[in-house]
Design a protein around this motif. Sequence first.
Motif, PDB file in Angstrom:
ATOM      1  N   PRO A 113      31.061  18.154  -6.755  1.00  0.00           N
ATOM      2  CA  PRO A 113      30.249  19.301  -7.132  1.00  0.00           C
ATOM      3  C   PRO A 113      31.005  20.605  -6.936  1.00  0.00           C
ATOM      4  N   ALA A 114      30.620  21.570  -7.737  1.00  0.00           N
ATOM      5  CA  ALA A 114      31.198  22.894  -7.550  1.00  0.00           C
ATOM      6  C   ALA A 114      30.597  23.521  -6.299  1.00  0.00           C
ATOM      7  N   SER A 115      31.393  24.299  -5.594  1.00  0.00           N
ATOM      8  CA  SER A 115      30.904  24.954  -4.381  1.00  0.00           C
ATOM      9  C   SER A 115      30.141  26.206  -4.755  1.00  0.00           C
ATOM     10  N   LYS A 116      28.993  26.407  -4.125  1.00  0.00           N
ATOM     11  CA  LYS A 116      28.246  27.631  -4.337  1.00  0.00           C
ATOM     12  C   LYS A 116      27.472  27.960  -3.083  1.00  0.00           C
ATOM     13  N   PRO A 117      27.061  29.209  -2.919  1.00  0.00           N
ATOM     14  CA  PRO A 117      26.474  29.622  -1.653  1.00  0.00           C
ATOM     15  C   PRO A 117      25.164  28.911  -1.372  1.00  0.00           C
ATOM     16  N   GLY A 118      24.857  28.782  -0.084  1.00  0.00           N
ATOM     17  CA  GLY A 118      23.627  28.131   0.339  1.00  0.00           C
ATOM     18  C   GLY A 118      23.897  27.280   1.544  1.00  0.00           C
ATOM     19  N   GLY A 119      22.907  26.512   1.971  1.00  0.00           N
ATOM     20  CA  GLY A 119      23.077  25.622   3.103  1.00  0.00           C
ATOM     21  C   GLY A 119      23.183  24.189   2.646  1.00  0.00           C
ATOM     22  N   ARG A 120      22.868  23.268   3.554  1.00  0.00           N
ATOM     23  CA  ARG A 120      22.905  21.854   3.215  1.00  0.00           C
ATOM     24  C   ARG A 120      21.840  21.549   2.165  1.00  0.00           C
ATOM     25  N   THR A 121      22.152  20.615   1.292  1.00  0.00           N
ATOM     26  CA  THR A 121      21.173  20.139   0.323  1.00  0.00           C
ATOM     27  C   THR A 121      21.177  18.623   0.348  1.00  0.00           C
ATOM     28  N   GLU A 122      20.017  18.038   0.051  1.00  0.00           N
ATOM     29  CA  GLU A 122      19.904  16.586  -0.001  1.00  0.00           C
ATOM     30  C   GLU A 122      19.575  16.167  -1.419  1.00  0.00           C
ATOM     31  N   VAL A 123      20.240  15.125  -1.911  1.00  0.00           N
ATOM     32  CA  VAL A 123      20.007  14.597  -3.248  1.00  0.00           C
ATOM     33  C   VAL A 123      19.396  13.210  -3.098  1.00  0.00           C
ATOM     34  N   LEU A 124      18.181  13.024  -3.620  1.00  0.00           N
ATOM     35  CA  LEU A 124      17.465  11.763  -3.485  1.00  0.00           C
ATOM     36  C   LEU A 124      17.294  11.109  -4.836  1.00  0.00           C
ATOM     37  N   SER A 125      17.278   9.780  -4.840  1.00  0.00           N
ATOM     38  CA  SER A 125      16.962   9.053  -6.062  1.00  0.00           C
ATOM     39  C   SER A 125      15.471   9.148  -6.342  1.00  0.00           C
ATOM     40  N   MET A 126      15.127   9.351  -7.617  1.00  0.00           N
ATOM     41  CA  MET A 126      13.732   9.299  -8.039  1.00  0.00           C
ATOM     42  C   MET A 126      13.497   7.962  -8.740  1.00  0.00           C
ATOM     43  N   PHE A 127      12.254   7.502  -8.713  1.00  0.00           N
ATOM     44  CA  PHE A 127      11.905   6.221  -9.310  1.00  0.00           C
ATOM     45  C   PHE A 127      10.783   6.398 -10.320  1.00  0.00           C
ATOM     46  N   GLN A 128      10.707   5.476 -11.245  1.00  0.00           N
ATOM     47  CA  GLN A 128       9.722   5.560 -12.319  1.00  0.00           C
ATOM     48  C   GLN A 128       8.592   4.585 -12.078  1.00  0.00           C
ATOM     49  N   GLY A 129       7.386   5.117 -12.203  1.00  0.00           N
ATOM     50  CA  GLY A 129       6.199   4.276 -12.163  1.00  0.00           C
ATOM     51  C   GLY A 129       5.609   4.194 -13.541  1.00  0.00           C
ATOM     52  N   PHE A 130       4.391   4.680 -13.734  1.00  0.00           N
ATOM     53  CA  PHE A 130       3.713   4.547 -15.015  1.00  0.00           C
ATOM     54  C   PHE A 130       3.511   5.895 -15.702  1.00  0.00           C
ATOM     55  N   GLY A 131       4.534   6.727 -15.750  1.00  0.00           N
ATOM     56  CA  GLY A 131       4.414   7.981 -16.487  1.00  0.00           C
ATOM     57  C   GLY A 131       4.914   9.185 -15.732  1.00  0.00           C
ATOM     58  N   THR A 132       4.855   9.164 -14.411  1.00  0.00           N
ATOM     59  CA  THR A 132       5.417  10.246 -13.616  1.00  0.00           C
ATOM     60  C   THR A 132       6.525   9.674 -12.743  1.00  0.00           C
ATOM     61  N   HIS A 133       7.106  10.502 -11.893  1.00  0.00           N
ATOM     62  CA  HIS A 133       8.218  10.086 -11.042  1.00  0.00           C
ATOM     63  C   HIS A 133       7.836  10.240  -9.575  1.00  0.00           C
ATOM     64  N   TYR A 134       8.395   9.375  -8.740  1.00  0.00           N
ATOM     65  CA  TYR A 134       8.087   9.457  -7.319  1.00  0.00           C
ATOM     66  C   TYR A 134       9.341   9.242  -6.482  1.00  0.00           C
ATOM     67  N   VAL A 135       9.248   9.614  -5.194  1.00  0.00           N
ATOM     68  CA  VAL A 135      10.358   9.469  -4.253  1.00  0.00           C
ATOM     69  C   VAL A 135       9.862   8.776  -2.992  1.00  0.00           C
ATOM     70  N   ASP A 136      10.810   8.373  -2.160  1.00  0.00           N
ATOM     71  CA  ASP A 136      10.494   7.758  -0.879  1.00  0.00           C
ATOM     72  C   ASP A 136      10.386   8.817   0.209  1.00  0.00           C
ATOM     73  N   LEU A 137       9.349   8.718   1.021  1.00  0.00           N
ATOM     74  CA  LEU A 137       9.271   9.435   2.288  1.00  0.00           C
ATOM     75  C   LEU A 137       9.219   8.395   3.401  1.00  0.00           C
ATOM     76  N   TRP A 138      10.045   8.550   4.421  1.00  0.00           N
ATOM     77  CA  TRP A 138      10.005   7.669   5.583  1.00  0.00           C
ATOM     78  C   TRP A 138       9.331   8.425   6.714  1.00  0.00           C
TER      79      TRP A 138
END
Length: 571
Positions: A113-138
């Motif tokens: 990735p290109a470096s740009k200002p800011g702090g830490r960022t997290e990239v999560l996989s999204m999953f497909q259900g029946f029309g919208t998208h969802y993610v995991d929360l632990w």
Amino acid sequence: MKTTACLAAASVLFLSEPTAGEEEGSPAIGGGPLRKTAATIGINTSGDTKAAASHAQSNGLVTLPLLPHRAVLDRRRRERRLLGYEEDAEDAAGAHYDEVPSDGYPRRRLTEPASKPGGRTEVLSMFQGFGTHYVDLWMGTPPQRQTVIVDTGSGVTAFPCSLCHDCGDKKYHTDPIFHEDQSKSFAPVTCDQCSLGPCGSLGHGGMDEVCLVTMRYEEGSTWKAFEAKDWCYPGGPHDEALAEVDGKLELTAEEAAADGADPELAETFRFPLTFGCQTMLTGLFKTQLADGIMGMENAPTALWRQMYQSGVTKRKAFSLCYRRANHAERVGTEAGALTLGGSDDRLHETPMVFAENFGVGNGWYSVHVAAVYIRGSGGLSAAIEEADDITKVDIDSDILNSGGIIVDSGTTDTYLQRGVKPAFQAAWKEATGQNLPVGGKAFHLDGGVGALENLPTFLFQLRVASHLDPELDVQTKDKALTGMAAPVDPSNPKDVLVSVPPAHYVTPVSDNGDWKLRLHFSEADGSGGVLGANVLLGHDVEIDVDNDRIGFAESNCDYDSLAGAEEEDQR
């Protein structure tokens, strides 16, 4: 019924049905309306492993996979908080979904990735259900997985807990209910700190003074909950929890410098989350694939803001990258990425360009649609070729935008006002020689998915952001790039141009070539509109709250390639 998801936040809204003839060991953590057809109600809100250190320290992103879900298509756009209990609604019919064509975006190996200002960022996989998208929360200690629909029209995160009986976990949802009694860090929010609802009694032993939350939806769905807090980390490996940690993690220098796309480091983004612990739900909340909902509206209770306030992310920003998969499975079908704390350039096929966010102050993310075009030759990208046949829809932008147009990830389709329909019909007729299909009614195309190549592409022109950084933002340059409106509107060259190809605005309804339009002209004139998830598909869309803008970059939204690049680095 309209395709929409549940939403709740600092402001909440309902859509009405079209009228006849219209289109369709750790310590506990406690201690002006868009639609004229609905009330606006305020919620009490007081209160992958080897990236360069220079990138992570300056970029700090978290990216997660997204999971979509068709059962929520028919849910009303906005939810509201009620001050008392209501009669239970009958459960909706079982969920279903239609297979859809892939978005056609090519897969490619992503670079650093290109470096740009800011702090830490997290990239999560999204999953497909029946029309919208969802993610995991632990959630909790030890962590228990809960899958949640990503909803930019909601400010509340909620999912079923142990007091919720017959709540869809055994038949429909991806996971069992959250057993709060098995989390040693779980605690109800005390009545002097309620942020989602009033203090009251739950009617169960020891639950006489809790913060009550009740949501009811116009199509009949209802849920009730009490407000609680527990430790949470988004993303991570989909099928197993990471090692149990007591309290907040103190990061090593190596962890602080690591890539937020690495699922094995998701626990380094652990934070205390205030959420709704559901005790009852009916209708589409019961039959949907995801366990619950994740509020991402601009509200103090939104998940992204709670992460920021906890110091886990350093920017008030996140991005959604939706890819459309051909199917949805209960085990999880990866279909994009969610980045918390900003956006990740490695997901981008074109530079990100920014439109103004006109929803400041009401919780929603809104844009001004300056113009709409129809490109007869179709195509996926907003890149304009000299030979392209472009037809402008002859509408007054003030009329089109009256009441406001929001960008809503929880609404699967796009909804515009009834009064602009004749202009769209005329432009479609000019571009194709055919009549515009009627929204909500099936029409036939010979040739299967390949026939979509014969349909045109819509191009939405959005008003440029007022805040652009001359050092970082490509729109400050004189050069006309993909995603900029210069080829179609030389007077406003820096406006944003977003493509909506045929596979995103029609959906199959049978195996014999029957399709339905996902662009609806059903909203009362002056009541605004919604650019739904089908407009976001094929783009990484950044919500930049700090600068009141919404960014668009064309993307294949391939989280696998992002995380896979990190795995290759380790070999």
